[in-house]
Scaffold this active site. Structure first.
Site, mmCIF file in Angstrom:
data_model
loop_
_atom_site.group_PDB
_atom_site.id
_atom_site.type_symbol
_atom_site.label_atom_id
_atom_site.label_comp_id
_atom_site.label_asym_id
_atom_site.label_seq_id
_atom_site.Cartn_x
_atom_site.Cartn_y
_atom_site.Cartn_z
ATOM 1 N N GLU A 175 32.426 36.510 48.568
ATOM 2 C CA GLU A 175 32.153 37.938 48.469
ATOM 3 C C GLU A 175 33.170 38.597 47.550
ATOM 4 O O GLU A 175 34.318 38.177 47.474
ATOM 5 C CB GLU A 175 32.168 38.580 49.864
ATOM 6 C CG GLU A 175 33.412 38.304 50.701
ATOM 7 C CD GLU A 175 34.566 39.235 50.398
ATOM 8 O OE1 GLU A 175 34.330 40.271 49.761
ATOM 9 O OE2 GLU A 175 35.697 38.921 50.778
ATOM 10 N N LYS A 230 37.309 33.121 43.618
ATOM 11 C CA LYS A 230 37.574 34.205 44.568
ATOM 12 C C LYS A 230 39.077 34.437 44.709
ATOM 13 O O LYS A 230 39.546 35.581 44.636
ATOM 14 C CB LYS A 230 36.956 33.861 45.928
ATOM 15 C CG LYS A 230 37.353 34.790 47.063
ATOM 16 C CD LYS A 230 36.951 36.230 46.804
ATOM 17 C CE LYS A 230 37.278 37.096 48.018
ATOM 18 N NZ LYS A 230 36.968 38.502 47.792
ATOM 19 N N ALA A 233 40.398 36.014 41.422
ATOM 20 C CA ALA A 233 40.023 37.421 41.235
ATOM 21 C C ALA A 233 40.940 38.334 42.040
ATOM 22 O O ALA A 233 41.454 39.343 41.525
ATOM 23 C CB ALA A 233 38.566 37.635 41.647
ATOM 24 N N ARG A 270 41.382 46.101 25.930
ATOM 25 C CA ARG A 270 41.801 44.775 26.398
ATOM 26 C C ARG A 270 42.395 44.831 27.803
ATOM 27 O O ARG A 270 42.463 43.817 28.494
ATOM 28 C CB ARG A 270 42.844 44.186 25.434
ATOM 29 C CG ARG A 270 42.330 43.946 24.029
ATOM 30 C CD ARG A 270 43.476 43.670 23.082
ATOM 31 N NE ARG A 270 44.408 44.810 23.034
ATOM 32 C CZ ARG A 270 45.560 44.806 22.367
ATOM 33 N NH1 ARG A 270 45.925 43.711 21.694
ATOM 34 N NH2 ARG A 270 46.344 45.874 22.364
ATOM 35 N N CYS A 286 42.426 40.576 52.239
ATOM 36 C CA CYS A 286 42.274 39.524 51.225
ATOM 37 C C CYS A 286 43.469 39.337 50.296
ATOM 38 O O CYS A 286 43.911 38.211 50.093
ATOM 39 C CB CYS A 286 41.035 39.795 50.382
ATOM 40 S SG CYS A 286 39.481 39.564 51.268
#
Length: 474
Positions: A175, A230, A233, A270, A286
């Site tokens: 997710e 994941k 990220a 950028r 997370c």
């Protein structure tokens, strides 16, 4: 009927989905799938009977999580093709596809303690799926997991199908939700990532998302790339937060304004302007967990320098929270012992009641250790959760010599009565436009505003007579 025949029949169309785990990921994700795919029966299961009862409550204010837009989705799908149950085995047996969406906290003891993920619940759920599943079942990793966790899942499932009329395919479908915008993130995702080595299973899951997600946004990778994507990220996003907070500290020392610096660098295509808002540091379930997991994995594979690099992101985040707490003590004549301090916000971000790894926890604990008496206001977090996070029940003792205390305030104004300082910790919309004249009138003088989110009307607070500190402003 041979397993191979069941395999192809099952992949013709997924008709029943089971999701194990009714938390912040499982509940909203399955609600949106059920809403967008009315022909699919979706059952969310959890062993926590109280949580399931809350999901089934007719009073939507009693839902176990707060997420804008979730109530409307539930009203459309619940009772039609979306169900919440504690009968895990029955839901697994009936399902063509099972999502694993359980908690994967950081280990607190043993090998990798403080960094590695605790996978006991993933293993337990996999074994339950292995025992209860019938025919061919696609098992989907939804929890955030260390790279190559799928090997463990595959090994357990492979052992279960020996001599049994059942078979399994394993996919990774991490997710990418931000709490507070989870429903929009699910309905309008930047991308949907599906990792796996079974083409038929990949297609089956992709077809579900294709009900509302453009095909070009559905990315397919191998299992290991999906699992690692994941973690990566979240690490990159957390890195940006720590980076801008490091610059905020430098701005305060030099007279620069971090908002102006962020706008200047964010205008560079950028770099982009996302996650360049300075504040008290990242929180949530997370970021911290995933970066620590990445640190552990890098160390495990002998990449000491890489592990050290990512560890610094965590250390700077912790330093930012400690820095804010110490700044409050310094400005209040180097002591907060017995002083009332209003803390506005306790959730780790606005539009959620989640407090996991909230910056408010570390800041509050630092101040309590100094003997402060905290009056906490948050529109969605309940006192029981705060008691758990601070490891002490509510109770103020203005005569305390050593240990601080805290209480829950019904409004920001009431939190500020008799306070020496007010700290804005969570960016709730109602804190953007507070009546600083009224607040100053009820505070002890000199009165301070510490705005860790740079959202309050600092000019109005100054005009009212307050001393003001805003993160990132020199």
């Amino acid at each position: 009927m041979p397993v191979t025949d069941k395999y192809f029949m099952a992949l013709a169309a997924v008709r029943k989905i089971c999701c194990i785990g009714a938390g912040y990921v499982g509940g909203p994700t399955m609600a949106v799938i059920a809403d967008r795919c009315p022909e699919i029966e979706v059952t969310v299961v959890d062993l926590n009977a109280a949580r399931i009862a809350a999901w089934n409550s007719l009073d939507l204010a009693q839902l176990p999580i707060y997420e804008p837009g979730l109530d409307a989705v539930l009203q459309r799908a619940r009772g039609r093709n979306l169900h919440f149950s504690t009968d895990v085995d029955q839901a697994i047996a009936a399902a063509d596809m099972v999502f694993l969406s359980v908690n994967t906290p950081t280990k607190t003891r043993g090998v990798g303690a403080g960094q590695a993920s605790d996978l006991r619940w993933i293993e337990a759920c996999t074994r339950q799926v292995a025992a209860a599943a019938k025919g061919h079942t696609i098992v989907v990793e939804k929890s955030t997991l260390p790279v190559r966790t799928a090997e463990t899942i595959q090994a357990i499932l492979a052992a279960a199908q020996v001599g049994e009329d059942k078979s399994f395919a394993v996919l990774s479908n991490p997710e990418f939700l931000a709490e507070g915008t989870a429903i929009n993130d699910l309905e309008n995702p930047d991308r949907v990532l599906i990792g796996g080595n079974d083409a038929a299973a990949l297609n089956a899951l992709a077809e579900i998302y294709e009900h509302w997600v453009p095909t070009v946004k559905i990315l397919r990778t191998n299992l290991w790339s999906s699992e690692l994507s994941k973690l990566t990220a979240n690490a990159f996003l957390a890195q940006r937060i720590s980076s801008i907070n490091s610059i905020a500290a430098l701005c305060e020392a030099t007279g620069a304004d971090v908002k102006e610096v962020a706008k200047a660098i964010g205008s560079d295509s950028r770099i982009g302007n996302r996650f360049l808002q300075s504040g008290p540091g990242y929180g949530g379930s997370c970021f911290q967990k995933d970066i620590l997991n990445l640190v552990y994995l890098c160390g495990y594979y002998g990449l000491a320098e890489v592990a050290s690099y990512w560890q610094q992101v965590v250390q700077l985040n912790n330093w930012q929270q400690q820095r804010i707490a110490r700044l409050v003590v310094q400005k209040l004549f180097n002591t907060v012992n017995g002083k009332r301090i209003a803390m506005l916000g306790f959730a780790f971000k606005a539009n959620t009641n989640d407090t996991r790894e909230s910056p408010a926890i570390r800041i509050a604990k630092e101040l309590l250790e100094e003997g402060a008496q905290l009056a906490i206001h948050d529109p969605k977090v309940n006192p029981d959760q705060i008691s758990k996070d601070l490891a002490q029940p509510p109770g103020l003792d203005m005569a305390a010599d050593v240990h601080g205390g805290w209480s829950m305030a019904p409004s920001p104004l009431e939190a500020c009565i008799g306070a020496d300082a007010v700290i804005v910790v969570t960016e709730w919309q109602q804190y953007f436009h507070l009546d600083w004249q009224a607040i100053y009138a009820v505070m002890r003088k000199p009165a301070w505003l510490f705005d860790t989110r740079a959202i309050a009307d600092g000019k109005a607070a100054l005009a009212a007579g307050m001393q003001v500190w805003t993160v990132g402003e020199g």
